[in-house]
Design a protein around this motif. Structure first.
Motif, mmCIF file in Angstrom:
data_model
loop_
_atom_site.group_PDB
_atom_site.id
_atom_site.type_symbol
_atom_site.label_atom_id
_atom_site.label_comp_id
_atom_site.label_asym_id
_atom_site.label_seq_id
_atom_site.Cartn_x
_atom_site.Cartn_y
_atom_site.Cartn_z
ATOM 1 N N UNK A 1 -2.823 92.815 28.997
ATOM 2 C CA UNK A 1 -3.379 92.270 27.761
ATOM 3 C C UNK A 1 -2.907 93.022 26.535
ATOM 4 N N UNK A 2 -2.390 94.228 26.698
ATOM 5 C CA UNK A 2 -1.953 95.018 25.558
ATOM 6 C C UNK A 2 -0.454 94.926 25.321
ATOM 7 N N UNK A 3 0.229 94.047 26.027
ATOM 8 C CA UNK A 3 1.676 93.943 25.911
ATOM 9 C C UNK A 3 2.098 93.378 24.571
ATOM 10 N N UNK A 4 3.276 93.819 24.068
ATOM 11 C CA UNK A 4 3.771 93.191 22.863
ATOM 12 C C UNK A 4 4.123 91.744 23.177
ATOM 13 N N UNK A 5 3.999 90.882 22.193
ATOM 14 C CA UNK A 5 4.328 89.480 22.424
ATOM 15 C C UNK A 5 5.749 89.414 22.923
ATOM 16 N N UNK A 6 5.980 88.642 23.962
ATOM 17 C CA UNK A 6 7.318 88.495 24.487
ATOM 18 C C UNK A 6 7.483 89.007 25.893
ATOM 19 N N UNK A 7 6.564 89.822 26.395
ATOM 20 C CA UNK A 7 6.719 90.317 27.741
ATOM 21 C C UNK A 7 6.353 89.248 28.755
ATOM 22 N N UNK B 1 16.557 80.342 30.362
ATOM 23 C CA UNK B 1 16.565 80.523 28.930
ATOM 24 C C UNK B 1 17.410 79.449 28.283
ATOM 25 N N UNK B 2 17.098 79.132 27.051
ATOM 26 C CA UNK B 2 17.698 77.978 26.407
ATOM 27 C C UNK B 2 19.206 78.026 26.260
ATOM 28 N N UNK B 3 19.819 79.184 26.160
ATOM 29 C CA UNK B 3 21.273 79.204 25.972
ATOM 30 C C UNK B 3 21.912 80.319 26.765
ATOM 31 N N UNK B 4 21.989 80.141 28.062
ATOM 32 C CA UNK B 4 22.576 81.150 28.913
ATOM 33 C C UNK B 4 24.090 81.110 28.782
ATOM 34 N N UNK C 1 18.436 86.630 25.941
ATOM 35 C CA UNK C 1 17.828 85.346 25.609
ATOM 36 C C UNK C 1 16.445 85.569 25.021
ATOM 37 N N UNK C 2 15.956 84.569 24.332
ATOM 38 C CA UNK C 2 14.567 84.584 23.884
ATOM 39 C C UNK C 2 13.854 83.408 24.536
ATOM 40 N N UNK C 3 12.572 83.544 24.695
ATOM 41 C CA UNK C 3 11.743 82.525 25.320
ATOM 42 C C UNK C 3 11.064 81.729 24.206
ATOM 43 N N UNK D 1 13.344 92.312 34.019
ATOM 44 C CA UNK D 1 12.561 91.610 33.013
ATOM 45 C C UNK D 1 12.852 92.222 31.649
ATOM 46 N N UNK D 2 12.943 91.354 30.643
ATOM 47 C CA UNK D 2 13.211 91.869 29.301
ATOM 48 C C UNK D 2 12.637 90.956 28.231
ATOM 49 N N UNK D 3 12.460 91.532 27.061
ATOM 50 C CA UNK D 3 12.044 90.786 25.884
ATOM 51 C C UNK D 3 12.556 91.515 24.643
#
Length: 186
Positions: free
Chosen positions: A18-24, A36-39, A86-88, A111-113
């Motif tokens: 719950x404390x993760x930065x947005x994007x994880x 991801x949208x543009x691999x 990539x971004x989600x 895993x990455x963000x």
């Protein structure tokens, strides 16, 4: 993922999702989501990841975001896969799930963000069986930027301290978004 580093605000470690930065990516088993949208291809020299399969078995992988990704196949003995960062579209992260079968029952995950100019990343063994070829043959993630952390799990180490073993572990790393990674399997 448990390690949190909010640029400019705090540099603390959190042990809950719950404390993760947005994007994880949230650890919810191995359900698939879409690619991801543009691999596209890239080298490990910057802005992406290259996965090299030096194992004795074929590796199947899915690059997933908030929707399901198509399966890719890496041949044994040197098959490769490359992906630019990539971004989600829903603000979550990306998980590259790897398995030695066409099922996603036992997976190693990279895993990455992105967060500004920072890439937060980790390796996860949470959904990986201790009898997996990844465990028996080992793996390592090496960044192109020597100031960034790498992660390595020796062959046979089923409790590798450099990967997530439990959802509340603290094994997330950060690196410049300009860095590239090589993930070597076996």
């Amino acid at each position: 993922m448990g390690f949190i580093k909010t640029v400019g605000i705090l540099a603390t470690i959190a042990a809950t999702a719950s404390a993760l930065p947005q994007g994880f990516v949230k650890r919810q088993g191995t359900s698939t989501a879409s690619a991801p949208s543009s691999s596209s291809s890239s080298s490990s020299g910057g802005n992406g990841i290259q996965i090299v399969n030096n194992m004795d078995s074929t590796v199947y992988l899915w690059s997933t975001s908030n929707t399901g990704g198509s399966m890719q196949t890496l041949a044994s003995g040197g098959g490769t896969y490359s992906e630019d960062w990539q971004t989600n579209s829903d603000g979550g992260g990306i998980s590259i799930k790897m398995s030695t079968s066409e099922d996603e029952d036992s997976v190693l995950q990279f895993e990455y963000t992105e967060n500004g100019d920072t890439l937060f990343w980790d390796l996860s063994s949470i959904n990986l069986d201790s009898s997996s070829d990844f465990i028996s043959q080992g793996f390592q993630a090496t960044p192109s930027d020597s100031s960034c952390n790498s992660a390595s799990c020796s062959p046979g180490d089923s409790s590798c301290a450099e990967t997530y073993q439990k959802p509340d572990d603290v094994d997330t790393n950060s690196c410049s978004l300009d860095s590239g990674f090589t993930l070597t399997l076996g």
